[in-house]
Structure formats: structure tokens, C-alpha cells
Design an enzyme around this catalytic site. Structure first.
Site, PDB file in Angstrom:
ATOM      1  N   CYS A 184       4.697   1.031  -2.830  1.00 25.94           N
ATOM      2  CA  CYS A 184       3.638   0.194  -3.417  1.00 25.94           C
ATOM      3  C   CYS A 184       3.989  -0.316  -4.810  1.00 25.94           C
ATOM      4  O   CYS A 184       3.341  -1.229  -5.316  1.00 25.94           O
ATOM      5  CB  CYS A 184       2.330   0.965  -3.446  1.00 25.94           C
ATOM      6  SG  CYS A 184       1.823   1.440  -1.794  1.00 25.94           S
ATOM      7  N   HIS A 238      -2.374  -2.720  -8.093  1.00 27.11           N
ATOM      8  CA  HIS A 238      -2.050  -2.489  -6.688  1.00 27.11           C
ATOM      9  C   HIS A 238      -3.345  -2.130  -5.969  1.00 27.11           C
ATOM     10  O   HIS A 238      -4.171  -1.395  -6.500  1.00 27.11           O
ATOM     11  CB  HIS A 238      -1.036  -1.347  -6.575  1.00 27.11           C
ATOM     12  CG  HIS A 238      -0.854  -0.864  -5.168  1.00 27.11           C
ATOM     13  ND1 HIS A 238      -0.514  -1.721  -4.140  1.00 27.11           N
ATOM     14  CD2 HIS A 238      -1.009   0.362  -4.606  1.00 27.11           C
ATOM     15  CE1 HIS A 238      -0.453  -1.026  -3.017  1.00 27.11           C
ATOM     16  NE2 HIS A 238      -0.746   0.232  -3.268  1.00 27.11           N
ATOM     17  N   ASN A 259      -4.550  -2.503   2.049  1.00 30.14           N
ATOM     18  CA  ASN A 259      -3.349  -2.182   1.267  1.00 30.14           C
ATOM     19  C   ASN A 259      -2.131  -2.814   1.955  1.00 30.14           C
ATOM     20  O   ASN A 259      -1.733  -2.368   3.035  1.00 30.14           O
ATOM     21  CB  ASN A 259      -3.206  -0.657   1.186  1.00 30.14           C
ATOM     22  CG  ASN A 259      -2.008  -0.228   0.348  1.00 30.14           C
ATOM     23  OD1 ASN A 259      -1.150  -1.037  -0.013  1.00 30.14           O
ATOM     24  ND2 ASN A 259      -1.935   1.054   0.044  1.00 30.14           N
TER      25      ASN A 259
END
Ligand code: UT7
Length: 344
Positions: free
Chosen positions: A114, A254, A284
Site C-alpha cells: 500500500c 492511503h 482499498n
């Protein structure tokens, strides 16, 4: 001083939506739990079996080239941040280079989960700052549906597929990537990983039976360190650049969990209207989340705006970057196809 500035953005989202209602029919979950625990309502899924991450990355790159009004042969470097490459090798960057016809580029993939986009942005900036290259394409792209176990309710509700890209070019008057703080800590690797398929556990019937080719996450453990890690690193980058909450135009976090994002914003002393948040629509998307936010908010961004980008992910990897935005987003000529997509 020669800085690397973001001068264009591009994106690609698959058409198919996987809603919370769809997931209710697949696993023992419900819309209320997903929304209140994560902030997610739906995600996009690239259903076509014959298309991998490179397809989305190339589409995002093409969108960017059109917006910037340049051709692919002007690109010097292609960095693709991903944990879902089409194949172990060749690098996804090679497939993207070929798909878009970037005949003068070299490039490589970067694996930092990520935090991949932040690591790629920082790496790409060095090529520009050093004077070695003029145009560096940094793409965050992940087909998370390829490694998501749709029988595991604790992970399958989280992830989506997407790609987004930025172009880095030289800037001499104070805008660009001004600072970054990046970290890794492999001690936490087991909390978020994919055990199967690599050289340690090559694919066998046994690894497949044990579902080792799917992403595994110990959600609660990752949540604890992610909240702390993202808030700490964002506060650190503000402090060392003398920024207060008032100076920051946007936090670009993020998108793993809205509660992690809210905690980071509180720690930075910035209000929710200054937080880029689109997790409700896309979930996500791993390396794509931050550039996807930059794409979605581009029309609001003005030259000189202070942005703090922050991420936490598997590895563990985490970091934050201070970017002074280099152009007025309202001036960008958006390709007709993108206008039709937004309206449709
Ligand atoms: O992007 C890379 C970094 N990743 C992250 O930052 C993710 C960090 N982790 C998280 O975002 C959260 O931990 C999750 C969203 C994954 C989970 O939320 P949580 O509040 O930490 O829930 P939990 O894992 O503590 O589970 C609470 C309860 C459990 O039931 P019991 O043991 O209390 O009876 C779970 O079994 O919720 C249950 N549960 C679910 N219930 C309905 C877990 N998943 C679901 C689900 N639907 N999908």
C-alpha cells in the site's frame, strides 16, 4: 533548485461494481458492518480473465498522456508500483511500455504494497532532480481481485481494482515533491502477506488447497500499527517542514479504512473537508489509492497548494510526503472519453 513536480494525472477504473449488497450474498456480512467499520460502499472489479494489472496501468498511462498532451515516446522512465504484477517476470513496466508505445523508456516494478505509490514517487523524483531524466511516469496499479479470497469475509470486503498515474517533470520555482519520510519493518510481515506462489512456497496442489495464493491479513493487528504509523509519520513530515494544519490544503491518505484516515487527520489538526476520501466508492486499491485521489480532486487543486501524502501497508511499509502542487487543475483539458464516463 530542481524539484520533481507532478504535472499530470491519469486513471483507469473497471466498469463493474461490487457493492456491499453483492457481498452480503457471498459471505456472512452486512452493509452496516462494512460501512461503519471501513467506510466502504462499493469497489470496482476487473472481471475479464484475459486482462491483468498491466491493462489497467496502460489505460491510466494513456489517460495521463492525453491530459498532458504528450506522446508516449516522450516518456523516459516507467515505474509501476504493484503487488499484483501480471507475472513474476517480465516486469509489468515492460508490458505497459509496449502497450502504450513508450519507445524511449526504461523502467521497473516496485513492490511496497500500500506504500508502493509513495515509494515509487520518491524514487522517480530522484531521476528528475538529478537531471538524468525529464519525464518519469509513476503508476500505482493493483488487480486485488486476483489475490482476494471471496470466502474470507474479513478481507474480501476491503479490496478493489484500479490504476492511476502521475507524471513527474522538472520544476525550478519551488513546487514539487519537497520532502518524504519512508520506513520499512519486516518484523510485521506475517500480519499482511501472500504466502504462496513465490520461491519459498512455489505453487503446488497443497499451497492451493491451503489457500496460500490469496492475501492474508490479521486485520486488528494491522489496524493498531497502521493508525499509529500513519498519524506519526504525517505529524513528523509536517513538523520538520514547519507546517500547521492551516497550511495544509489536503491530506491525501492511503484508503485502507476510514477510521485510520480520520485518526490521522485529527492528529494533524485538519478538518474533514481537507481530507481526500473516496474509499466509499473504490475500497482499498493498494498502490492505486493515492494517485486515484489526486485524479479525483485534480479540478480543486491549485498551484502552490500544500499536500501531505501518507500511507501504511504490508511489509510493513509506511511513509509520508510533502508535495507543493504545481498546476491549476481547473485548466486541464479532460479527454472526451473521460467526460462521457463521468457523466454516464
Ligand atoms: O492497506 C494496508 C493496511 N491495511 C489496513 O490498514 C487494514 C487494517 N485493518 C482494518 O481496517 C480492520 O481491522 C478491519 C476492517 C479489517 C476489521 O475491522 P475491526 O474493527 O478490526 O474488526 P475485527 O477484525 O476486530 O473483528 C470484529 C468482529 C469479529 O467478530 P467477533 O470475534 O467480535 O465475534 C469478526 O469476526 O467482526 C467480525 N467480522 C465481520 N463481521 C461482519 C470480521 N469481518 C466481518 C465482516 N462482516 N465482513
Amino acid at each position: 533548485m530542481r524539484h520533481a513536480a507532478i504535472t499530470a494525472v491519469g486513471h483507469f477504473l473497471p466498469d463493474e461494481r461490487l457493492t456491499n449488497a453483492d457481498l452480503e450474498r457471498m459471505v456472512d456480512t452486512n452493509d452496516e458492518w462494512i460501512r461503519t467499520r471501513t467506510g466502504i460502499r462499493e469497489r470496482r472489479i476487473l472481471r475479464d480473465d484475459d486482462k491483468g494489472t498491466s491493462y489497467m496501468a496502460a489505460r491510466a498511462a494513456q489517460d495521463l498522456l492525453e491530459r498532458r498532451g504528450i506522446t508516449a515516446d516522450e516518456i523516459d522512465v516507467i515505474i509501476v508500483a504493484t503487488v499484483t504484477p501480471d507475472m513474476f517476470f517480465p516486469a509489468t513496466a515492460c508490458l505497459v511500455q509496449n502497450a502504450i508505445g513508450a519507445s524511449n523508456a526504461w523502467g521497473f516494478d516496485l513492490s511496497a504494497a500500500c506504500s508502493g505509490f509513495l515509494f515509487g514517487l520518491t524514487t522517480g523524483a530522484r531521476f528528475v532532480e538529478s537531471g538524468q531524466h525529464e519525464k518519469v511516469l509513476v503508476i500505482g496499479a493493483d488487480k486485488m481481485s486476483a489475490i482476494t479470497d471471496y470466502t474470507d469475509r474479513s478481507t474480501c470486503i476491503l479490496f478493489g481494482d484500479a490504476a492511476a498515474a502521475v507524471l513527474l517533470e522538472p520544476e525550478e520555482s519551488g513546487c514539487g515533491l519537497l520532502d518524504a519520510a519512508l520506513h520499512i519493518d519486516g518484523d510485521g510481515w506475517e500480519a499482511l502477506c501472500m504466502r504462496g506462489g513465490g520461491s519459498l512456497n512455489p505453487p503446488t496442489y497443497e499451497t492451493i488447497d491451503k489457500r496460500m495464493h490469496f492475501l492474508h491479513q490479521e486485520g486488528r493487528a494491522v489496524f493498531r500499527v497502521a493508525v499509529q504509523g500513519m498519524a506519526d509519520i504525517s505529524a513528523e513530515i509536517m513538523e520538520r517542514n514547519g507546517l500547521t494544519g492551516d497550511d495544509v490544503r489536503y491530506l491525501v491518505p492511503h484508503q485502507a479504512n476510514q477510521r485510520i484516515i480520520d485518526a490521522t487527520a485529527r492528529r494533524m489538526g485538519i478538518s474533514s473537508d481537507k481530507v481526500m476520501l473516496n474509499i466509499d466508492r473504490y475500497g482499498n486499491t493498494t498502490a492505486a489509492t493515492i494517485p486515484l485521489c489526486l485524479h479525483d480532486w485534480e479540478p480543486e487543486l491549485r498551484r502552490g497548494d500544500n499536500l501531505v501524502l501518507a500511507a501504511f501497508g504490508g511489509g510493513f511499509t509506511w511513509g509520508a510526503a510533502y508535495v507543493k502542487w504545481a498546476y491549476d487543475g481547473s485548466d486541464v483539458a479532460v479527454p472526451q472519453e473521460a467526460v462521457a464516463e463521468a457523466e454516464g
